[in-house]
Design an enzyme around this catalytic site. Structure first.
Site: not given
Ligand SMILES: NC(=O)c1ccc[n+]([C@@H]2O[C@H](COP(=O)([O-])OP(=O)(O)OC[C@H]3O[C@@H](n4cnc5c(N)ncnc54)[C@H](OP(=O)(O)O)[C@@H]3O)[C@@H](O)[C@H]2O)c1
Length: 282
Positions: A141, A154
């Protein structure tokens, strides 16, 4: 007929993980889409059915903090006798001021965003090393490159991930394994609504940080309409998975974040901080 390449994606129930699983299937990969809650499988299958790629998806239960489930993942790879790509995507964002966040909450954040990545990586490395090929894409990120008040659990977990990934890249290159970091800015996924648990403490009137936290919240709210389309990140990850070599290590993606990284690198900290407060608290 040449067999399809195999990709593992963690956190495939929503957001980048779901879209990346679909994108990789569209591009001809067999995808082991892992998620911790199998009741969320339908969202992935609905898209996969529409795009006629469902037969390329295998859903496996995987909470990245669960060592038993990581063992089952190893058995799945062993049965297939091959693995080409690991996308370490699972994660969540814990907000809150340091004083109001418990050590256990910090630890839980690291269990998923940092130790979870290491555990799943360790599960695939022996297979990739023996094959002499493989790609590991770690989803970091902009929070892995710069700090932000009220988000230290985070931010710290993603900074740790950045350091780990740099080392891993240097360790694995001689073995033919390509390692990369994808560093998104802000995108429209569930992460922000899922991660508010601790920040809510700091928003309450009795918190000494409530005014500060509200200022942060309102800046975040202002920015929400500009959050990017998460498909952009899925496309980038899939592009990297298709490359023979991945150069460089880091891939920034998202509006305005290259400028943030550039300014942070070249502008002295005192100026950076002053500009930061001016923007945040104006
Ligand atoms: N969206 C943004 O703006 C952004 C920016 C920078 C980086 N990121 C990174 O992108 C990645 C994906 O996030 P996203 O934005 O797509 O959000 P998201 O839609 O909330 O997806 C997160 C995923 O991670 C899963 N997860 C959380 N804890 C877990 C665990 N202990 N074991 C297995 N799965 C787990 C969630 O499962 P559940 O459905 O069961 O909760 C969900 O499938 C993350 O690493 C996040 O830090 C996101």
């Amino acid at each position: 007929m040449e067999s399809r390449k195999i990709a593992i994606v963690t956190g495939a129930s929503s957001g980048f993980g779901l879209l990346t699983s679909i994108e990789l299937a569209k591009r001809g990969f067999d995808v082991i889409a892992t998620m911790r809650d199998l009741e969320k499988t339908q969202a992935l299958f609905d898209v996969a059915e529409t795009l006629q790629v469902k037969e390329q998806l295998t859903v496996l239960p995987l909470d990245v903090t669960n060592s038993g489930q990581i063992e089952s993942l190893k058995k799945e790879i062993s049965a297939r006798n091959s693995v080409d790509v690991l996308v370490n995507n699972a994660g969540y964002a814990l907000g809150g001021f340091c004083e109001e966040t418990t050590l256990d909450e910090y630890r839980e954040q690291f269990e998923t965003n940092f130790f979870g990545v290491i555990a799943v990586t360790q599960a695939v490395l022996p297979f990739m090393r023996e094959q002499g090929r493989g790609k590991i894409i770690n989803v970091s990120s902009i929070s892995g490159l710069t700090g932000f008040p009220g988000l230290s659990p985070y931010v710290a977990s993603k900074h740790a991930l950045e350091g780990f990934t740099e080392c891993l890249r240097l360790e694995m290159k001689p073995f033919g394994i390509e390692v990369a970091l994808v560093e998104p800015g802000s995108y429209q996924t569930n992460i922000w609504s899922n991660g508010k648990r601790v920040a809510e403490k700091s928003l309450k009137g009795e918190s000494p940080y409530s005014t500060y936290m509200r200022a942060i919240e309102s800046k975040i709210e202002e920015g929400v309409p500009n959050y990017g389309d998460p498909q952009e990140v899925a496309n980038l990850i899939a592009d990297l998975c298709e490359r023979e070599k991945i150069e460089p290590l880091r891939f920034l993606v998202g509006k305005g974040i290259k400028a943030i990284v550039f300014i942070k690198k070249w502008v002295p900290w005192a100026h950076w901080e002053k500009a930061f407060y001016k923007r945040l608290l104006k």
